[in-house]
Write a protein that holds these residues in place. Structure first.
Motif, PDB file in Angstrom:
ATOM      1  N   LEU A  42      -7.059 -30.417  43.253  1.00  0.00           N
ATOM      2  CA  LEU A  42      -7.514 -31.209  42.113  1.00  0.00           C
ATOM      3  C   LEU A  42      -6.884 -30.827  40.782  1.00  0.00           C
ATOM      4  N   CYS A  43      -6.415 -29.623  40.630  1.00  0.00           N
ATOM      5  CA  CYS A  43      -6.016 -29.137  39.304  1.00  0.00           C
ATOM      6  C   CYS A  43      -4.518 -28.864  39.199  1.00  0.00           C
ATOM      7  N   CYS A  46      -1.653 -30.891  37.287  1.00  0.00           N
ATOM      8  CA  CYS A  46      -1.446 -30.803  35.839  1.00  0.00           C
ATOM      9  C   CYS A  46      -1.338 -29.365  35.352  1.00  0.00           C
ATOM     10  N   ARG A  57      -3.245 -17.674  29.456  1.00  0.00           N
ATOM     11  CA  ARG A  57      -3.649 -18.739  28.549  1.00  0.00           C
ATOM     12  C   ARG A  57      -4.632 -18.277  27.486  1.00  0.00           C
ATOM     13  N   TRP A  59      -7.527 -19.893  25.535  1.00  0.00           N
ATOM     14  CA  TRP A  59      -8.291 -21.123  25.742  1.00  0.00           C
ATOM     15  C   TRP A  59      -8.573 -21.849  24.430  1.00  0.00           C
ATOM     16  N   ILE A  60      -8.283 -23.147  24.405  1.00  0.00           N
ATOM     17  CA  ILE A  60      -8.521 -23.958  23.208  1.00  0.00           C
ATOM     18  C   ILE A  60     -10.018 -24.235  23.056  1.00  0.00           C
ATOM     19  N   TYR A  61     -10.666 -24.525  24.169  1.00  0.00           N
ATOM     20  CA  TYR A  61     -12.053 -24.995  24.094  1.00  0.00           C
ATOM     21  C   TYR A  61     -13.056 -23.887  24.413  1.00  0.00           C
ATOM     22  N   ILE A  68     -15.823 -23.060  30.034  1.00  0.00           N
ATOM     23  CA  ILE A  68     -14.915 -23.544  31.085  1.00  0.00           C
ATOM     24  C   ILE A  68     -15.661 -24.526  31.995  1.00  0.00           C
ATOM     25  N   ILE A  72     -14.659 -28.464  32.777  1.00  0.00           N
ATOM     26  CA  ILE A  72     -14.394 -29.014  34.115  1.00  0.00           C
ATOM     27  C   ILE A  72     -15.339 -30.184  34.398  1.00  0.00           C
ATOM     28  N   GLY A  80      -6.394 -36.073  28.132  1.00  0.00           N
ATOM     29  CA  GLY A  80      -5.835 -36.202  29.468  1.00  0.00           C
ATOM     30  C   GLY A  80      -6.454 -35.262  30.485  1.00  0.00           C
ATOM     31  N   MET A  81      -7.558 -34.581  30.113  1.00  0.00           N
ATOM     32  CA  MET A  81      -8.263 -33.723  31.070  1.00  0.00           C
ATOM     33  C   MET A  81      -9.437 -34.513  31.639  1.00  0.00           C
ATOM     34  N   PHE A  84     -14.885 -33.658  36.183  1.00  0.00           N
ATOM     35  CA  PHE A  84     -15.020 -33.568  37.636  1.00  0.00           C
ATOM     36  C   PHE A  84     -16.471 -33.524  38.101  1.00  0.00           C
ATOM     37  N   LEU A  96     -15.107 -22.198  40.550  1.00  0.00           N
ATOM     38  CA  LEU A  96     -13.780 -22.571  40.041  1.00  0.00           C
ATOM     39  C   LEU A  96     -13.556 -21.957  38.658  1.00  0.00           C
ATOM     40  N   ILE A 100     -10.470 -19.485  37.686  1.00  0.00           N
ATOM     41  CA  ILE A 100      -9.378 -19.693  36.724  1.00  0.00           C
ATOM     42  C   ILE A 100      -9.467 -18.711  35.551  1.00  0.00           C
ATOM     43  N   TYR A 363      -7.068 -38.370  40.220  1.00  0.00           N
ATOM     44  CA  TYR A 363      -6.972 -36.909  40.243  1.00  0.00           C
ATOM     45  C   TYR A 363      -8.186 -36.292  40.924  1.00  0.00           C
TER      46      TYR A 363
END
Ligand code: HEC
Length: 469
Positions: A42-43, A46, A57, A59-61, A68, A72, A80-81, A84, A96, A100, A363
């Motif tokens: 699924l991920c 992208c 990374r 994290w922006i958010y 997280i 999700i 564009g995210m 789910f 998940l 990540i 997706y």
């Protein structure tokens, strides 16, 4: 008798429920899978099969498990995210998120990537070559184009236009338009007017912001290049409407032999509104004069309510646009959903079917269409399943790579290689993966000097393929 009938009725009822539960657990089978398998299904499309976008990374958010999980579940549809919440249950999302977060603490993949030395000889099916790194360590490169004196124009998505030659190296050109470097937007493609020597014009595509209501669109900007400065710049095309989303800008530019300028605009993430309707510019390939005027013989100039610049429609996010060097036919490649990246021959007035027909699925794993063919809709020349994140496009021509002559080159963002699609009589007969693990390939072009040039990300590089005996 009465009791028996009731029993039968209930029995049937329970069997039906049992079958429904069974089929649900099969269709959503990733619920049973461990997080790395869910990630892959699924991920990875992208965020990278090798966790390219996750490793190291910031994290922006937000970096808490709660942040997280929220991302999700709900997604950021404007960036564009996708969300789910429908595809995964709470427990699955939580594991998940743990997974990540753990991956993000590992070293960046670029630190693990094997870099090629200029002396390394790479053996491929039909010829051997070396890689020469001309530019290294810039941000995300997007488009390349060549001036008549062989200097290279190179855009960096953050908003910088560079000029490169071997003597001066990389020189920043002043005066590029202000861009919105967010989501998939920024400074994108660059092209040089076929009569540049007479008029000095270059063209840039970029994501433009409407300051009144924080919406964005794809625009084409033309300016005169005065050595290291752009002058007399102005927009000659601004796609309508502006959208809140910040992805699927399209943005490739290509001139044909008659001097018409073609440009792609993605569906802007609004697949149900934009690509099949002619009253907007999104999910289309357009054809304009070099100053933005509309050619009289465009296919929809007489269609009431249609945007007259439209040349073809029903596109998702075209990321490659090039004229075939021998036939003069226009080709394009575009990002499909999960599965279904396409290579198309672009025909005047053609409908490429998005999202009515597709070889891909959502997706999240759900389907949005059952059909791949429909009357009045064009079929791709080739499609990739799984999607490779196809980006950049050119045909091999000239004398330097005779064994590859006429073949298609296209980059893969997702799997980090350069695809060579082998051609025979205008048919694609196979694919060779070149430059495996090189990094996300953003653009590929034949230079005027007959060499193949490639831009790759992270770190941003401009490479040249040198044939060796
Ligand atoms: C269609 C592409 C796509 C898919 C599929 C996708 N993402 Fe994303 N995701 C994005 C984009 C775009 C962003 C916005 C941030 C960016 O631009 O990098 C994002 C952001 C995120 C963020 C927040 C990043 C931050 O910096 O705060 C997380 C966490 C995330 N995604 C996890 C996932 C997980 C887990 C999956 C699979 C279940 C997934 N994504 C599937 C495109 C995607």
């Amino acid at each position: 008798m009465y009791i028996n009938a009731t029993m039968n009725k209930y029995g049937l009822f329970f069997i039906t429920i049992f079958l429904m539960v069974l089929s649900m657990s099969f269709s959503n089978s990733f619920i049973l899978d461990p997080p790395e398998v869910v990630y892959k299904n699924l991920c990875a499309n992208c965020h990278g099969d090798q966790y390219e976008d996750i490793r190291g990374r910031t994290w922006i958010y937000g970096n808490s498990k709660k942040d997280i999980i929220n991302t999700i579940k709900s997604g950021y549809s404007n960036e564009g995210m996708p969300g789910f919440a429908d595809a995964l249950d709470d427990q699955q999302i939580a594991s998940l998120a743990d997974f990540i977060l753990k991956e993000s603490k590992k070293a960046k993949r670029q630190e693990q990537r094997k870099f090629l030395k200029s002396s390394d000889v790479i053996q491929s099916e039909e010829m051997n070559f070396k890689i020469e790194t001309l530019v290294d360590g810039i941000g995300i490169p997007w488009g390349i184009s060549f001036l008549p004196n062989d200097d290279i124009l190179l855009t960096e998505r953050s908003g910088i236009l560079h000029r490169y030659n071997a003597d001066e190296g990389l020189v920043k050109i002043e005066g590029a338009p202000a861009v919105i470097d967010k989501g998939q937007g920024g400074l994108m493609d660059v092209d040089v007017h076929p009569k540049f020597e007479d008029n000095g014009y270059i063209y840039l595509t970029y994501s433009k912001k409407d300051d009144n209501d924080n919406k964005y669109t794809t625009a084409v900007w033309r300016a005169k290049l005065d050595h290291a400065r752009l002058v007399d710049g102005k927009d000659i095309f601004v796609a309508a409407p502006y959208e809140k989303t910040r992805h699927h800008y399209g943005s490739r530019l290509e001139f044909d032999r008659d001097g018409f300028l073609y440009l792609s605009v993605g569906d802007r993430g609004k697949r149900d509104d934009n690509p099949q309707s002619l009253d907007n510019h999104c999910g289309k390939i357009h054809r304009i004069h070099d100053d933005g005027r509309i050619p009289d013989d465009n296919p929809f100039v007489d269609t009431p309510g249609a945007m007259t610049s439209i040349y073809s429609y029903g596109h998702r996010n075209p990321q490659g646009l090039v004229l075939h060097p021998f036939t003069g036919v226009l080709w394009s490649n575009e990002h499909g959903p999960r599965g279904g990246d396409e290579m198309n021959i672009i025909r005047k007035g053609g409908n490429y079917g998005w999202p009515v027909i597709s070889y891909g699925i959502n997706y999240s794993g759900t389907k949005f269409t059952d059909i791949t063919h429909k009357k009045g809709m064009e079929q791709p020349e080739h499609y990739w399943d799984p999607s490779i994140g196809v980006c950049g496009l050119d045909f091999v021509s000239g004398w330097r790579y005779p064994k590859w002559s006429g073949d298609i080159l296209a980059g893969s963002l997702r799997f980090e290689y350069l695809a060579r699609l082998k051609m025979k009589d205008d048919q694609i007969i196979g694919e060779e993966k070149l430059l495996k693990d090189i990094g996300r390939v953003r653009d590929v072009k034949m230079g005027r000097d007959g060499y193949i040039y490639v831009t790759v990300e992270d770190p941003g590089r401009l490479l040249r393929i040198i044939p060796v005996e």
